[in-house]
Scaffold this active site. Sequence first.
Site, PDB file in Angstrom:
ATOM      1  N   LEU A  18       0.814  -1.213   0.000  1.00  0.00           N
ATOM      2  CA  LEU A  18       0.000   0.000   0.000  1.00  0.00           C
ATOM      3  C   LEU A  18       0.847   1.262   0.000  1.00  0.00           C
ATOM      4  O   LEU A  18       0.467   2.268  -0.598  1.00  0.00           O
ATOM      5  CB  LEU A  18      -0.952   0.020   1.201  1.00  0.00           C
ATOM      6  N   PHE A  74       1.652   2.517   7.961  1.00  0.00           N
ATOM      7  CA  PHE A  74       1.185   1.348   7.219  1.00  0.00           C
ATOM      8  C   PHE A  74       1.902   0.074   7.648  1.00  0.00           C
ATOM      9  O   PHE A  74       1.546  -1.013   7.182  1.00  0.00           O
ATOM     10  CB  PHE A  74       1.404   1.539   5.705  1.00  0.00           C
ATOM     11  N   GLY A  76       2.938  -3.244   9.550  1.00  0.00           N
ATOM     12  CA  GLY A  76       2.181  -4.189  10.354  1.00  0.00           C
ATOM     13  C   GLY A  76       2.092  -5.520   9.655  1.00  0.00           C
ATOM     14  O   GLY A  76       2.432  -5.649   8.475  1.00  0.00           O
ATOM     15  N   ASN A 115     -10.980  -3.159   7.602  1.00  0.00           N
ATOM     16  CA  ASN A 115     -12.370  -3.646   7.645  1.00  0.00           C
ATOM     17  C   ASN A 115     -12.517  -4.800   8.634  1.00  0.00           C
ATOM     18  O   ASN A 115     -13.614  -5.046   9.142  1.00  0.00           O
ATOM     19  CB  ASN A 115     -12.828  -4.054   6.242  1.00  0.00           C
ATOM     20  N   HIS A 116     -11.412  -5.485   8.934  1.00  0.00           N
ATOM     21  CA  HIS A 116     -11.513  -6.634   9.849  1.00  0.00           C
ATOM     22  C   HIS A 116     -11.695  -6.210  11.315  1.00  0.00           C
ATOM     23  O   HIS A 116     -11.956  -7.065  12.161  1.00  0.00           O
ATOM     24  CB  HIS A 116     -10.317  -7.558   9.659  1.00  0.00           C
ATOM     25  N   TYR A 139      -6.023 -10.511  14.153  1.00  0.00           N
ATOM     26  CA  TYR A 139      -5.602  -9.352  13.353  1.00  0.00           C
ATOM     27  C   TYR A 139      -6.583  -8.185  13.527  1.00  0.00           C
ATOM     28  O   TYR A 139      -6.170  -7.039  13.755  1.00  0.00           O
ATOM     29  CB  TYR A 139      -5.506  -9.787  11.887  1.00  0.00           C
ATOM     30  N   LYS A 143      -6.237  -4.186  15.159  1.00  0.00           N
ATOM     31  CA  LYS A 143      -6.638  -2.918  14.546  1.00  0.00           C
ATOM     32  C   LYS A 143      -7.537  -2.120  15.499  1.00  0.00           C
ATOM     33  O   LYS A 143      -7.460  -0.895  15.564  1.00  0.00           O
ATOM     34  CB  LYS A 143      -7.339  -3.176  13.212  1.00  0.00           C
TER      35      LYS A 143
END
Length: 273
Positions: A18, A74, A76, A115-116, A139, A143
């Site tokens: 990303l 970013f 991780g 989104n998770h 995971y 977040k």
Amino acid sequence: MTEQRLPIVVLTGAAGRLAQHVRPLLAAACREVRLCDVRPVTPQAGNETAFQCALEDASQLPALLAGADMVVHFAGYPREAAWDVILPANVASVANLWEAARAARVQRMIYASSNHAMGLYPRATTVGSEDLPRPDSRYGVSKVFMEAVAGLYAQKFGLKGFGMRIGHCSPEPLDARMLSHWVSPRDLAQLVRVGMEADYDNAIVYGVSDNARTWWDNTRAHVLGYRPQDSADPYREALQDKVSSDPLAEHFQGGDFAAAEFNRDRSLFDVDR
Ligand SMILES: NC(=O)c1ccc[n+]([C@@H]2O[C@H](COP(=O)([O-])OP(=O)(O)OC[C@H]3O[C@@H](n4cnc5c(N)ncnc54)[C@H](O)[C@@H]3O)[C@@H](O)[C@H]2O)c1
């Protein structure tokens, strides 16, 4: 803006997938971009410098962050794993980074949530920035932890936090689920730009393009100025049958992450009918 006023930005995870989508934006909009990754990363623009370190090592962070105005975080571990992988990569690293950023008087943390963090919401439910997290994996929990840390440091210490619950970022959507949660590289870069410029204290937004099938109310991002340019909609016919063979994965927003290891009574979720 004169060059002197342009920010100094630290980009973590700079060798990753990303980060490559935001490096051109940062190189154009910043005085200096420090590319941080545990892996080697090669500077390309004249104002990029490489800083190889693991965020688990707090002793490296004062030098990384000295004089920085913002961090785009970013780095991780980007998928599900055992706790002994998730805890150092996504929890200890986050604690170290925010604490070092506070000490260095960094002004903004723009960070990749996922989104998770919300993946155990059914696809039939529209969720927004204020809804309670429902992580679908270890995971996803990491977040949620990062969002909580960002909230603490924003509300107590004034370190602005801009959390992007990213769907799936790739040049094109690849399956039916992405008709809902895909974000194009240029929309992701635009969202990072909003995080760098907009007025907020502690914002959670969705990193998603303008998809008709979205599960998310992204009002917060729109109010802050996000105007996605891309959409998964033109791919609908080609992708709508490309679904998971597991009805549970199709039921939850988190897809396969939600279905993995799931051992409750599936009939409670009305997924096999
Ligand atoms: N790819 C997606 O569509 C997507 C979706 C949702 C969220 N995200 C999140 O966005 C971020 C970037 O994802 P990506 O797909 O580019 O992943 P990636 O694995 O390609 O990149 C992550 C980078 O972080 C580096 N890294 C990992 N741990 C580190 C540490 N402790 N210290 C320093 N560097 C470290 C890795 O070496 C890697 O280069 C991740 O936090 C991920 O969870 C990605």
